[in-house]
Design an enzyme around this catalytic site. Sequence first.
Site, PDB file in Angstrom:
ATOM      1  CD1 TRP A 120      -3.029  -1.319   0.441  1.00 42.54           C
ATOM      2  CD2 TRP A 120      -1.775  -2.375   1.974  1.00 42.54           C
ATOM      3  NE1 TRP A 120      -3.612  -2.536   0.702  1.00 42.54           N
ATOM      4  CE2 TRP A 120      -2.880  -3.205   1.643  1.00 42.54           C
ATOM      5  CE3 TRP A 120      -0.864  -2.820   2.918  1.00 42.54           C
ATOM      6  CZ2 TRP A 120      -3.074  -4.461   2.213  1.00 42.54           C
ATOM      7  CZ3 TRP A 120      -1.051  -4.073   3.488  1.00 42.54           C
ATOM      8  CH2 TRP A 120      -2.141  -4.872   3.137  1.00 42.54           C
ATOM      9  CG  HIS A 121       4.382   1.691   1.281  1.00 44.52           C
ATOM     10  ND1 HIS A 121       5.535   1.269   1.911  1.00 44.52           N
ATOM     11  CD2 HIS A 121       3.433   1.751   2.252  1.00 44.52           C
ATOM     12  CE1 HIS A 121       5.292   1.064   3.204  1.00 44.52           C
ATOM     13  NE2 HIS A 121       4.010   1.348   3.427  1.00 44.52           N
ATOM     14  CE1 TYR A 122      -2.544   4.317  -3.976  1.00 43.77           C
ATOM     15  CE2 TYR A 122      -2.374   2.150  -2.966  1.00 43.77           C
ATOM     16  CZ  TYR A 122      -3.067   3.333  -3.176  1.00 43.77           C
ATOM     17  OH  TYR A 122      -4.292   3.523  -2.573  1.00 43.77           O
ATOM     18  CG  HIS A 123       5.420   6.080  -5.104  1.00 45.05           C
ATOM     19  ND1 HIS A 123       5.553   4.806  -4.572  1.00 45.05           N
ATOM     20  CD2 HIS A 123       6.459   6.214  -5.974  1.00 45.05           C
ATOM     21  CE1 HIS A 123       6.630   4.221  -5.075  1.00 45.05           C
ATOM     22  NE2 HIS A 123       7.190   5.051  -5.935  1.00 45.05           N
TER      23      HIS A 123
END
Length: 602
Positions: free
Chosen positions: A533-536
């Site tokens: 859940w660290h998308y960017h």
Amino acid sequence: MSAGHMGRAAALILAILLTYSCVSVTVVIASQEAQRYNFRFVRHARDAPALSYYNYIVVGGGTAGCPLAATLSEHSRVLLLERGGLPYGNRNVSSEYHFADALADTSPLSPAQRFVSEDGVVNARARVLGGGSCLNAGFYTRASAGYVRAAGWDARLVNASYRWVERALVFRPGVPRWQRALHQGLLEAGVTPDNGYTLEHLPGTKIGGTIFDRRGRRHTAADFLRRAHPRRLTVFLHATVSRVLFRPGGKKQPVAYGVVFTDSVGGEHHVYLRGGGGGGKNEVILAAGTLGSPQLLMLSGVGPRVQLERHGIRTVHDHPGVGQGVADNPMNSVFVPSPVPVALSLVQVVGVTRFGSFIEGVSGSQFGIPLHGRAAARHAVARNFGMFSPMVRQLGTVPPRERTPEAMRRAAEVMRRLDPRAFRGGFILEKILGPLSTGHIELRSTDARANPAVTFNYFRDPRDVERCARGIQAMERVVRSPAFARFTYANHSAMDAAFRRGAAHFPVNLLPRHPGDTRPLQQYCRETVMTIWHYHGGCHVGGVVDQDYRVMGVRGLRVVDSSTFKYSPGTNPQATVMMLGRYMGLRILKERWIRKGAEDKH
């Protein structure tokens, strides 16, 4: 009316009344919490006027939007628009024991909106005041000094902004025995030196901060609103912004002058910048996150012309970079069954390797722990693997495109039949640096409430695969270390003999690995990939926005959130996203008063 019809009618009325009562209780609890924080400026969007004016319109009350709006309100009138509700009064948000329940909730009012990338990996985006800080595992760590330099940020202001964040909601965790064993195991596996407790990003092994207090209660970015000026800030909840409004700039660039949003019952509201925008002082600022900000730019006519025309959207500015360069740090995890009970802990320890892999762990989070309330009195046991369970749509035992609803159903059934002792243990997981593999976001429709299509291209770059493989090897060394011996079985056979149905039936990947699993680690990484859940990305600095986070090609519009990142900062990004909200709020206010001073001289 027959007795049967009357009975069914009465049952229907009762169901409606019970549903209304449950919603009312939730609203009352949330309202009471809001009042405790003196959030008199927070209201439901259906109570918003049809037309209003502000100095700043911030779209997205998330991890960046809340500190940004709170800071701007110190000297200006600010409107903060959040598409979700309050985090207060929702135990799935506030309690670490129910951390995974928010991700499993697929109801329309869930704080987590599920989406599935085109790669087949199930993911989630926040839909709640406080954003991702309401859904994550709570770990808090700063970005490295090198990351700050590469971003071109003012290091002194960055440190001051971090400290502002930390005073509000960061705690030193109590470290249980399983986490202490992980800490020592990482050191014995060669992830050195021992950096002890620190919020800094340093090579080696450390204990980081957390946004959970000692009672297990989560503190979120919404708490920053306690520092806002209560008469200068207005927050509307359940407000979905459908587009940013632009007017022609003549020979100059188009100018953002307001937004349109809808409330939960479909009412449309217009908000305009004071003075009409374009004067340089009043602005629309997008803080809607990695999916939301590129999506809203495209819905507003700023994006790749071909894609806009495909959906019948008038092009305001042809901007090919919008939605490009999106990345999600791949996560690979293993469950380590324990011969002894293991206490609850979310992420507290991290190993920062020198080859580009970050190793963390969580334990006991619903892995066979007694439930709360009446169930605890009956010694009920929660038979699931927390955030790695099929109900969260995580199933790392099969490749992403095989994680069908039927596969999830079968895995959940297998999980329910496992020996209760099988849930004792913890997960060790790794996230790779970067990543170097990137993808893109495209519109599916013109509905702002719908998820766009997202492709992350996990492990497309072979360097990402090699980092993952080395990380898995490091995890194996941790599990074999003397420090971790208390919490693991000696080998797969010993583990298999400990459970009535055998370790082969687990719906999660295990360490020690099954002797029959002879896959190369590179293949193992690709087939077991999940999200952390660290998308960017999608609105990169230098590609979509400039160094001041202004959208290039238009005026009066900025983007301040994780969509501007090329790489994920540090091991966990939330600290830097919160810092960025405060940092840019201070810089924008400084620019405002410099410009005002120059105008006064004239």
